[in-house]
Scaffold this motif. Structure first.
Motif, short mmCIF file in Angstrom:
data_model
loop_
_atom_site.label_atom_id
_atom_site.label_comp_id
_atom_site.label_asym_id
_atom_site.label_seq_id
_atom_site.Cartn_x
_atom_site.Cartn_y
_atom_site.Cartn_z
N LYS A 174 0.82 -1.20 0.00
CA LYS A 174 0.00 0.00 0.00
C LYS A 174 0.86 1.26 0.00
O LYS A 174 0.52 2.25 -0.65
CB LYS A 174 -0.94 -0.02 1.20
N ILE A 175 1.98 1.22 0.70
CA ILE A 175 2.90 2.37 0.68
C ILE A 175 3.49 2.55 -0.71
O ILE A 175 3.60 3.68 -1.22
CB ILE A 175 4.01 2.19 1.73
N CYS A 176 3.85 1.44 -1.36
CA CYS A 176 4.37 1.52 -2.73
C CYS A 176 3.31 2.06 -3.68
O CYS A 176 3.61 2.85 -4.59
CB CYS A 176 4.83 0.14 -3.19
N SER A 177 2.08 1.64 -3.48
CA SER A 177 0.97 2.15 -4.30
C SER A 177 0.81 3.65 -4.11
O SER A 177 0.56 4.40 -5.06
CB SER A 177 -0.33 1.44 -3.94
N SER A 178 0.96 4.11 -2.86
CA SER A 178 0.83 5.55 -2.59
C SER A 178 1.95 6.33 -3.27
O SER A 178 1.73 7.45 -3.72
CB SER A 178 0.82 5.82 -1.08
N CYS A 179 3.15 5.76 -3.35
CA CYS A 179 4.26 6.42 -4.04
C CYS A 179 3.97 6.54 -5.53
O CYS A 179 4.23 7.58 -6.15
CB CYS A 179 5.56 5.65 -3.84
N CYS A 180 3.42 5.47 -6.12
CA CYS A 180 3.05 5.50 -7.53
C CYS A 180 1.96 6.54 -7.78
O CYS A 180 2.05 7.32 -8.74
CB CYS A 180 2.57 4.12 -7.96
N LEU A 181 0.98 6.58 -6.91
CA LEU A 181 -0.10 7.56 -7.04
C LEU A 181 0.42 8.98 -6.85
O LEU A 181 -0.05 9.91 -7.51
CB LEU A 181 -1.20 7.27 -6.02
N ASN A 182 1.39 9.14 -5.96
CA ASN A 182 1.98 10.47 -5.75
C ASN A 182 2.66 10.96 -7.01
O ASN A 182 2.55 12.15 -7.37
CB ASN A 182 2.98 10.41 -4.60
N LEU A 183 3.36 10.06 -7.71
CA LEU A 183 4.01 10.44 -8.96
C LEU A 183 2.98 10.85 -10.01
O LEU A 183 3.15 11.86 -10.70
CB LEU A 183 4.85 9.28 -9.48
N LEU A 184 1.89 10.07 -10.11
CA LEU A 184 0.82 10.42 -11.05
C LEU A 184 0.20 11.77 -10.69
O LEU A 184 -0.08 12.59 -11.57
CB LEU A 184 -0.25 9.33 -11.04
N TRP A 185 0.02 11.99 -9.39
CA TRP A 185 -0.56 13.25 -8.93
C TRP A 185 0.33 14.43 -9.29
O TRP A 185 -0.15 15.46 -9.78
CB TRP A 185 -0.77 13.20 -7.42
N LEU A 186 1.62 14.28 -9.08
CA LEU A 186 2.56 15.35 -9.40
C LEU A 186 2.57 15.66 -10.90
O LEU A 186 2.53 16.82 -11.31
CB LEU A 186 3.97 14.97 -8.95
N LEU A 187 2.61 14.62 -11.72
CA LEU A 187 2.65 14.80 -13.17
C LEU A 187 1.38 15.47 -13.68
O LEU A 187 1.44 16.36 -14.53
CB LEU A 187 2.86 13.45 -13.87
N CYS A 188 0.24 15.03 -13.16
CA CYS A 188 -1.04 15.57 -13.63
C CYS A 188 -1.35 16.93 -13.03
O CYS A 188 -2.30 17.59 -13.47
CB CYS A 188 -2.17 14.59 -13.31
N SER A 189 -0.58 17.36 -12.03
CA SER A 189 -0.81 18.66 -11.40
C SER A 189 0.07 19.76 -12.00
O SER A 189 -0.06 20.93 -11.62
CB SER A 189 -0.54 18.58 -9.89
N ILE A 190 0.97 19.39 -12.91
CA ILE A 190 1.92 20.36 -13.47
C ILE A 190 1.24 21.58 -14.09
O ILE A 190 1.71 22.71 -13.90
CB ILE A 190 2.87 19.67 -14.47
N PRO A 191 0.12 21.41 -14.83
CA PRO A 191 -0.51 22.62 -15.41
C PRO A 191 -1.16 23.55 -14.38
O PRO A 191 -1.73 24.57 -14.76
CB PRO A 191 -1.58 22.03 -16.34
N ILE A 192 -1.10 23.22 -13.09
CA ILE A 192 -1.67 24.01 -11.99
C ILE A 192 -3.20 23.95 -11.97
O ILE A 192 -3.80 23.59 -10.95
CB ILE A 192 -1.22 25.48 -12.01
N PHE A 193 -3.86 24.29 -13.08
CA PHE A 193 -5.33 24.31 -13.08
C PHE A 193 -5.91 22.90 -12.98
O PHE A 193 -7.10 22.73 -12.71
CB PHE A 193 -5.86 25.02 -14.33
N THR A 194 -5.08 21.87 -13.17
CA THR A 194 -5.55 20.48 -13.07
C THR A 194 -5.33 19.88 -11.69
O THR A 194 -5.62 18.70 -11.48
CB THR A 194 -4.84 19.59 -14.11
N ILE A 195 -4.83 20.66 -10.75
CA ILE A 195 -4.56 20.13 -9.41
C ILE A 195 -5.82 19.57 -8.77
O ILE A 195 -5.80 18.53 -8.10
CB ILE A 195 -3.93 21.22 -8.51
N GLY A 196 -6.96 20.23 -8.96
CA GLY A 196 -8.21 19.76 -8.39
C GLY A 196 -8.60 18.39 -8.93
O GLY A 196 -8.92 17.48 -8.16
#
Length: 221
Positions: A16-38
């Motif tokens: 589950k911790i490894c899954s959270s790391c993977c999800l964190n990477l996806l979150w960071l990548l998809c949040s780069i445009p700023i307006f997509t953070i939500g």
């Protein structure tokens, strides 16, 4: 060794911790445009809430499904909250510095205004902590999402404090202690928060006419 077997509690926690790391990477990548953070945050909580409920989702597929389905509402609410947040920061900064330039009755007025900004900031943080998990879990209007986020946050104040503490601790650890901990970042915060929020969200939602084509969401009060 039984301790390291796939079914052991240790292995399940590590997965589950490894899954959270993977999800964190996806979150960071998809949040780069700023307006997509939500939308990215709502997608993150969609996956972590399923993990917290032991539904064992395919996290990448679940993340992007949540990103796509919640994009419009999450983006609208994020832009609203971003604007309010910038306004509160600007007002707080101005009032704090002007406070030291006045004395007497005028200083009292500025103190009251600063107190209002602090109170508004607390409300803002409560809404920010709950709105994206709610978007990931229930269907409702934008106005109801904001209202329910605040009401749930106040009703379950201890849970709210714990969720805030998780995010603050991670922020402090990354900034002041060990920057590489950012690999866990929001992914681990969302996972830990999901264990606290899962039952809260279920307790505050109902499902009178659940749609068969969308089994993942409930309709909120």
């Amino acid at each position: 060794m039984k301790f390291l077997s796939y079914e052991s509690k240790f292995s399940q926690v590590m997965l589950k911790i490894c899954s959270s790391c993977c999800l964190n990477l996806l979150w960071l990548l998809c949040s780069i445009p700023i307006f997509t953070i939500g939308a990215s945050t709502a997608a993150l909580y969609r996956a972590t809430l399923k993990i917290a409920r032991d539904e064992d989702p395919y996290i990448v597929k679940e993340f992007f499904r949540g990103f796509r389905e919640n994009f419009r509402q999450a983006t609208i609410l994020w832009m609203i909250l971003l604007g309010i947040g910038l306004l509160l920061c600007g007002d707080g900064y101005i009032l704090y510095h002007l406070y030291h330039t006045f004395s007497g009755p005028v200083a009292v007025v500025w103190t009251l205004m600063l107190a209002l900004i602090i109170a508004a900031s607390i409300i803002y943080v409560i809404v920010l902590l709950y709105v994206f998990p709610l978007i990931a879990s229930v269907e409702n209007t934008n106005r109801a999402m904001l209202k329910n986020s605040f009401l749930i946050g106040i009703r379950y104040l201890f849970c709210t404090i714990l969720v805030f503490a998780i995010h603050f601790a991670m922020f402090f650890a990354v900034v002041a202690i060990f920057t590489p901990l950012i690999i866990f970042g929001e992914g681990l915060c969302a996972l830990l928060s999901s264990y606290l929020l899962s039952n809260v969200i279920r307790a505050c939602s109902y499902d009178p006419n659940k749609k068969e084509d969308d089994p993942d969401k409930e309709e909120a009060e």
